[in-house]
Design a protein around this motif. Structure first.
Motif, PDB file in Angstrom:
ATOM      1  N   THR A 148       0.835  -1.210   0.000  1.00 46.85           N
ATOM      2  CA  THR A 148       0.000   0.000   0.000  1.00 46.85           C
ATOM      3  C   THR A 148       0.868   1.258   0.000  1.00 46.85           C
ATOM      4  OG1 THR A 148      -0.172   0.003   2.421  1.00 46.85           O
ATOM      5  CG2 THR A 148      -1.906  -1.144   1.201  1.00 46.85           C
ATOM      6  N   SER A 149       1.989   1.231   0.720  1.00 50.96           N
ATOM      7  CA  SER A 149       2.886   2.393   0.733  1.00 50.96           C
ATOM      8  C   SER A 149       3.507   2.621  -0.638  1.00 50.96           C
ATOM      9  CB  SER A 149       3.988   2.196   1.784  1.00 50.96           C
ATOM     10  OG  SER A 149       3.455   2.147   3.080  1.00 50.96           O
ATOM     11  N   ILE A 150       3.906   1.539  -1.290  1.00 49.79           N
ATOM     12  CA  ILE A 150       4.557   1.672  -2.603  1.00 49.79           C
ATOM     13  C   ILE A 150       3.569   2.185  -3.640  1.00 49.79           C
ATOM     14  CG2 ILE A 150       5.676   0.381  -4.457  1.00 49.79           C
ATOM     15  CD1 ILE A 150       6.773  -1.489  -2.266  1.00 49.79           C
ATOM     16  N   THR A 151       2.382   1.591  -3.696  1.00 49.22           N
ATOM     17  CA  THR A 151       1.395   2.033  -4.681  1.00 49.22           C
ATOM     18  C   THR A 151       0.899   3.438  -4.372  1.00 49.22           C
ATOM     19  OG1 THR A 151      -0.259   0.786  -3.393  1.00 49.22           O
ATOM     20  CG2 THR A 151       0.637  -0.274  -5.348  1.00 49.22           C
ATOM     21  N   SER A 152       0.809   3.786  -3.090  1.00 48.43           N
ATOM     22  CA  SER A 152       0.445   5.153  -2.738  1.00 48.43           C
ATOM     23  C   SER A 152       1.504   6.135  -3.223  1.00 48.43           C
ATOM     24  CB  SER A 152       0.272   5.269  -1.220  1.00 48.43           C
ATOM     25  OG  SER A 152       0.028   6.598  -0.843  1.00 48.43           O
ATOM     26  N   PHE A 153       2.769   5.763  -3.100  1.00 52.23           N
ATOM     27  CA  PHE A 153       3.862   6.592  -3.614  1.00 52.23           C
ATOM     28  C   PHE A 153       3.698   6.833  -5.115  1.00 52.23           C
ATOM     29  CE2 PHE A 153       7.971   6.381  -5.836  1.00 52.23           C
ATOM     30  CZ  PHE A 153       8.558   7.539  -5.378  1.00 52.23           C
ATOM     31  N   LEU A 154       3.346   5.796  -5.848  1.00 46.71           N
ATOM     32  CA  LEU A 154       3.163   5.933  -7.294  1.00 46.71           C
ATOM     33  C   LEU A 154       1.977   6.836  -7.622  1.00 46.71           C
ATOM     34  CD1 LEU A 154       3.749   2.215  -8.353  1.00 46.71           C
ATOM     35  CD2 LEU A 154       5.346   4.118  -8.606  1.00 46.71           C
ATOM     36  N   GLN A 209       7.740  12.052   0.651  1.00 43.52           N
ATOM     37  CA  GLN A 209       7.431  12.248   2.063  1.00 43.52           C
ATOM     38  C   GLN A 209       6.515  11.146   2.578  1.00 43.52           C
ATOM     39  OE1 GLN A 209       4.754  15.561   3.529  1.00 43.52           O
ATOM     40  NE2 GLN A 209       6.715  16.385   4.206  1.00 43.52           N
ATOM     41  N   ALA A 210       5.474  10.833   1.817  1.00 42.50           N
ATOM     42  CA  ALA A 210       4.560   9.765   2.228  1.00 42.50           C
ATOM     43  C   ALA A 210       5.281   8.428   2.316  1.00 42.50           C
ATOM     44  CB  ALA A 210       3.390   9.679   1.244  1.00 42.50           C
ATOM     45  N   LEU A 211       6.165   8.158   1.356  1.00 40.51           N
ATOM     46  CA  LEU A 211       6.887   6.885   1.351  1.00 40.51           C
ATOM     47  C   LEU A 211       7.830   6.784   2.544  1.00 40.51           C
ATOM     48  CD1 LEU A 211       7.448   4.262  -0.213  1.00 40.51           C
ATOM     49  CD2 LEU A 211       9.296   5.465  -1.376  1.00 40.51           C
ATOM     50  N   VAL A 212       8.528   7.870   2.857  1.00 42.09           N
ATOM     51  CA  VAL A 212       9.475   7.843   3.978  1.00 42.09           C
ATOM     52  C   VAL A 212       8.745   7.637   5.301  1.00 42.09           C
ATOM     53  CG1 VAL A 212      11.093   9.249   5.304  1.00 42.09           C
ATOM     54  CG2 VAL A 212      11.244   9.204   2.812  1.00 42.09           C
ATOM     55  N   VAL A 213       7.683   8.406   5.527  1.00 44.20           N
ATOM     56  CA  VAL A 213       6.971   8.334   6.803  1.00 44.20           C
ATOM     57  C   VAL A 213       6.302   6.973   6.978  1.00 44.20           C
ATOM     58  CG1 VAL A 213       5.102   9.313   8.182  1.00 44.20           C
ATOM     59  CG2 VAL A 213       6.629  10.828   6.904  1.00 44.20           C
ATOM     60  N   THR A 214       5.534   6.553   5.983  1.00 43.32           N
ATOM     61  CA  THR A 214       4.837   5.262   6.105  1.00 43.32           C
ATOM     62  C   THR A 214       5.810   4.094   6.007  1.00 43.32           C
ATOM     63  OG1 THR A 214       4.334   5.241   3.726  1.00 43.32           O
ATOM     64  CG2 THR A 214       2.699   6.220   5.198  1.00 43.32           C
ATOM     65  N   GLY A 215       6.921   4.284   5.274  1.00 42.27           N
ATOM     66  CA  GLY A 215       7.923   3.223   5.210  1.00 42.27           C
ATOM     67  C   GLY A 215       8.600   2.990   6.545  1.00 42.27           C
ATOM     68  N   LEU A 216       8.941   4.067   7.244  1.00 41.65           N
ATOM     69  CA  LEU A 216       9.492   3.928   8.595  1.00 41.65           C
ATOM     70  C   LEU A 216       8.478   3.270   9.526  1.00 41.65           C
ATOM     71  CD1 LEU A 216      11.349   7.351   9.014  1.00 41.65           C
ATOM     72  CD2 LEU A 216      12.367   5.098   8.672  1.00 41.65           C
ATOM     73  N   GLY A 257       6.283   1.157   8.566  1.00 42.13           N
ATOM     74  CA  GLY A 257       6.261  -0.254   8.188  1.00 42.13           C
ATOM     75  C   GLY A 257       7.365  -1.046   8.866  1.00 42.13           C
ATOM     76  N   LEU A 258       8.547  -0.452   8.996  1.00 42.87           N
ATOM     77  CA  LEU A 258       9.630  -1.123   9.714  1.00 42.87           C
ATOM     78  C   LEU A 258       9.269  -1.310  11.189  1.00 42.87           C
ATOM     79  CD1 LEU A 258      12.738   0.696   8.187  1.00 42.87           C
ATOM     80  CD2 LEU A 258      11.897  -1.597   7.657  1.00 42.87           C
ATOM     81  N   SER A 259       8.626  -0.304  11.765  1.00 38.94           N
ATOM     82  CA  SER A 259       8.171  -0.424  13.151  1.00 38.94           C
ATOM     83  C   SER A 259       7.149  -1.546  13.287  1.00 38.94           C
ATOM     84  CB  SER A 259       7.571   0.910  13.613  1.00 38.94           C
ATOM     85  OG  SER A 259       7.075   0.810  14.931  1.00 38.94           O
ATOM     86  N   LEU A 260       6.240  -1.628  12.325  1.00 37.76           N
ATOM     87  CA  LEU A 260       5.242  -2.698  12.352  1.00 37.76           C
ATOM     88  C   LEU A 260       5.910  -4.065  12.256  1.00 37.76           C
ATOM     89  CD1 LEU A 260       2.313  -3.796  12.156  1.00 37.76           C
ATOM     90  CD2 LEU A 260       2.474  -3.441   9.682  1.00 37.76           C
ATOM     91  N   LEU A 261       6.890  -4.196  11.370  1.00 38.38           N
ATOM     92  CA  LEU A 261       7.583  -5.478  11.218  1.00 38.38           C
ATOM     93  C   LEU A 261       8.233  -5.899  12.524  1.00 38.38           C
ATOM     94  CD1 LEU A 261       8.662  -7.803   9.494  1.00 38.38           C
ATOM     95  CD2 LEU A 261      10.564  -6.329   8.823  1.00 38.38           C
TER      96      LEU A 261
END
Length: 788
Positions: A145-151, A168-175, A177-181
């Motif tokens: 969802t983060s990747i497709t949202s970035f696109l 910005q959206a990719l960096v924030v939600t990507g970080l 995602g790492l927290s979720l993992l």
């Protein structure tokens, strides 16, 4: 229960991706009318999930899946209860309307086919996220969802603002995602469960663990970044740089609610604790307060709606963390209502922009006669957003006040924040859904007229749905609200609120909300000016902080790179050998694995002679005055080792060693004579001392490691395996050859490839050097005076 339609559910999960693959081809053939064909995919998914309503409304669940990584017990599995089914229906139902809306909104766009692909891929990612059962499947779809949202946010990649917002959206939600993992791994470690269905049945195991707080913070890190909770709220309004269909779908009805979904899903196993009931209301209430205040400051229709979306997400998080059953019911009702009215208002804002050429509120008025259908949809959605009776938003607002009006300091503070938020959302809802359509005709850049059916169908359907859901609330509660509330609370709940108001405090607060909302709507210019002054006085904000953090990260990367990648080969080799020495010595010393000193072996005179030759060769290398002598002397070591292999009964290995050493000496000598290097080596004393220390440490480390290995009992498992299978499987008598060619065939191929690449590199280096000499020679001849 396991369903018999497992293949159909799997097909429903992959269908959006299949439609995304076909979208560019269909768009090339059918142009914007491809939307009608592509919308059939989410429509079929919607109908498929509707078939599960009866079973889940009766208290059941629907499960299924396939083995994904059997060795780890990981399955590609889904789990459908009231929570996941409601989300799945919202995603596919609103997704159908968004695909149609995109066909009209981007009509004639050169990349419309690509846009269809992106929006359908996002739909598939979000659909997979909410129905996932296994942790791994949940995380994969979460990141997708983060990747497709970035696109989608960066769809108009020619504009810098769109590129910045996407990053910005990719960096924030990507970080996040790492927290979720990390959180999922902690939960897996604590409970031993790697699926949501079994986790929900684990009781208090997670709450009673000493790692509960760590798991909670990590999981909320993923949820808060995805759902734009303060202070991570800034990325969502910036994402309005995306086309309006993206705003209507990703950032109101689906993606930003992924974090809310996660919080609701975890409530039965992580809720009902002091930490849960403190962190969620605190961050949710702050987000609601900040989001609605910032919405008042905006003059762009989409930005107004974006900031109220931030506030609404905060309200949902606050209610979910409040801890009472009524608060859970209120959160469920508001989530459903918000998806309908906010999706409709976003599409209305986009339709107004599409037909008038502007979204600035000061330039919009008097559009009711030119756009009657759009006006109807906007007004109905605004009535629901404002919590006016006979709309589903009213039911949600009544339940919110009933949940928070229970007395106590914490509840009173939450009630006050909810009241302020609802008042400001009332004002913003009517500013978007009513103000552009009343009064005299404004000075819009384009002459307004009603849009095509592809544009007004979506907002009208969603707006009418908010009205119909309130009229038929008993049926809606039976099929959607009650099953969802049961899943969120982990208890047997029945939602029974109707369009009749709660007599008492909730009714008084509802009337007060409407009265104050009308005042805020009429006084919006003054409120906007006040917010502009306040924000100017504050100055700094998280959005600016993000830019500062990114610039700091780049500067740090440059400085680190200058240190660790300084372009000096000797520095790289020194670091590598230091790391090797430490990796070998430190574990042996820390864990007491140093070998005992062996007795001096009983060597024959020829073995001693070979060792003496090796020592002499070592001395020749160390004391060589030029590089060529050092290279030739280095070959003595290899030849001595080859002789030892031969004397100890390993002729194959000895022959290989002879070949390698011969080629190494020849190639190195050839390269060194072709390069322009100083004849002798000139290093400062400090560098020589460091090199001696590092080389000695590596030599000692390898010697100790080999001694330790030889002192351990010999494990003949591999030897016995190769001895038993070399002839039977590989049809070879020479076990060493069979290992190299068959059992380690790919490894050998890789080694050959490395040698080949090294040879080609050497050849290229020699050729470049030769051509350089010839060019210099020719130039000198041309510059020399001619003799006659």
């Amino acid at each position: 229960m396991e369903t018999g339609d497992r293949p159909l559910t799997f097909f429903a999960l992959i269908l959006p991706f299949l439609a995304a693959a076909a979208a560019p081809i269909l768009t090339r053939i059918l142009k914007h009318n491809a939307a009608w064909v592509l919308a059939l995919a989410p429509l079929w998914i919607f109908s498929h999930f509707c078939g599960m309503l009866g079973a889940i409304a009766g208290g059941g669940t629907v499960t299924g899946g396939f083995d994904w990584i059997p060795s780890l017990g990981v399955r590609f599995s889904w789990y459908m209860d009231g929570l996941s089914l409601t989300f799945a229906l919202l995603i596919s139902g609103i997704g159908t309307l968004i695909v149609l809306y995109s066909g009209g909104y981007l009509k004639g766009h050169e990349h419309q086919g690509r846009f269809f692909s992106f929006i359908l891929m996002f739909m598939g990612a979000m659909q997979g996220l909410v129905v996932s059962d296994s942790f791994l499947m949940l995380f994969v779809f979460w990141e997708l969802t983060s990747i497709t949202s970035f696109l989608l946010i960066g769809f108009d990649h020619r504009r810098e603002a769109a590129r910045r917002a996407a990053l910005q959206a990719l960096v924030v939600t990507g970080l996040g995602g790492l927290s979720l993992l990390a959180g999922l791994l902690v939960v897996w470690s604590v409970t031993g469960q790697n699926a949501l269905s079994t986790l929900l049945a684990s009781g208090n195991v997670l709450r009673e663990s000493p790692l509960y707080l760590l798991a909670l913070v990590l999981m909320l890190g993923g949820a808060f970044t995805k759902s734009a909770q303060f202070p991570f709220h800034f990325w969502l309004p910036n994402a309005m740089e995306a086309p309006t269909p993206v705003s209507a779908y990703l950032h109101s009805a689906t993606m930003v609610k992924a974090g809310v979904y996660l919080v609701m899903r975890l409530n039965p196993v992580m809720g009902d604790t002091i930490a849960w009931e403190t962190i969620l209301p605190l961050f949710g209430g702050t987000t609601l307060f900040v989001g609605t205040l910032l919405a008042v400051r905006q003059t762009d229709l989409k930005l107004m709606l974006a900031y109220t979306t931030v506030g609404s997400l905060g309200l949902l998080v606050m209610l979910t963390g409040f801890g009472s059953e009524v608060a859970v019911e209120a959160a469920v009702l508001y989530l459903i209502a918000h998806s309908m009215f906010k999706g409709a208002l976003f599409m209305v804002a986009g339709l107004v922009d599409h037909e008038t050429g502007t979204r600035h509120i000061s330039s919009l008025s008097g559009l009711r006669g030119a756009m009657p259908i759009t006006f109807t949809a906007g007004l109905l959605a605004a009535l629901s957003m404002g919590g006016v009776p006979l709309f589903f938003g009213f039911l949600a607002k009544e339940e919110i006040y009933a949940a928070l009006a229970v007395g106590g300091g914490w509840a009173t503070l939450a009630l006050l924040v909810a009241l302020i938020g609802n008042v400001l959302m009332f004002a913003i809802g009517f500013t978007v859904g009513l103000k552009p359509f009343i009064g005299p005709m404004g000075n819009a850049p384009k002459k307004a007229h009603e849009g095509p059916v592809l544009l007004w169908l979506g907002p009208l359907v969603l707006a009418l749905s908010g009205f119909a859901a309130a009229l038929y609330s008993p049926l809606v509660h039976h099929l959607f609200s009650s099953p969802m509330a049961r899943a969120v609370a982990g208890l047997s709940l029945t939602v029974d609120i109707s369009t009749l108001p709660h007599i008492g405090v909730p009714l008084f607060l509802s009337v007060l909300t409407i009265v104050l909302g009308i005042w805020a709507y009429r006084s919006q210019a003054k409120l906007r000016a006040g917010m502009v002054s306040l924000l100017a006085a504050i100055g700094w904000g998280p959005d600016r902080g993000f830019d500062q953090a990114m610039r700091g990260l780049v500067r740090l990367a440059v400085r680190v790179t200058r240190i660790v990648q300084n372009g000096k080969l000797d520095f790289y080799l020194t670091v590598v050998f230091i790391a090797v020495a430490l990796a070998l010595l430190v574990p042996m010393i820390m864990f007491g694995e140093l070998p005992s000193m062996p007795a001096w072996p009983d060597l024959r005179f020829y073995e001693l002679t070979v060792m003496a030759i090796a020592v002499i060769g070592l001395g020749a290398v160390v004391y060589a005055k030029d590089r060529l002598t050092a290279i030739v002397s280095l070959g003595i070591q290899g030849f001595a080792v080859a002789l030892l292999f031969m004397l100890l009964g390993a002729p194959d290995l000895s022959f290989t060693q002879f070949m390698v050493e011969t080629l190494s000496v020849v190639i190195l000598a050839l390269v060194m004579t072709r390069l322009r290097l100083a004849v002798t080596e000139r290093r400062p004393l400090g560098q020589k001392a460091l090199d001696i220390i590092v080389s000695t440490a590596c030599g000692v480390a390898f010697a100790l490691l080999l001694l330790k290995v030889t002192q351990l009992p010999f494990d003949a498992t591999l030897s016995s395996f190769f001895e038993a299978h070399s002839k039977a499987i590989a049809h070879g008598r020479n076990i060493v050859n069979v290992i190299i060619v068959d059992f380690r065939g790919l490894d050998t191929l890789g080694e050959i490839s490395v040698v080949m690449i090294a040879g080609l590199s050497i050849l290229a280096l020699i050729r470049v050097r030769t051509k350089g000499h010839e060019k210099v020679k020719t130039t000198r001849q041309e510059q020399a005076p001619c003799e006659h």
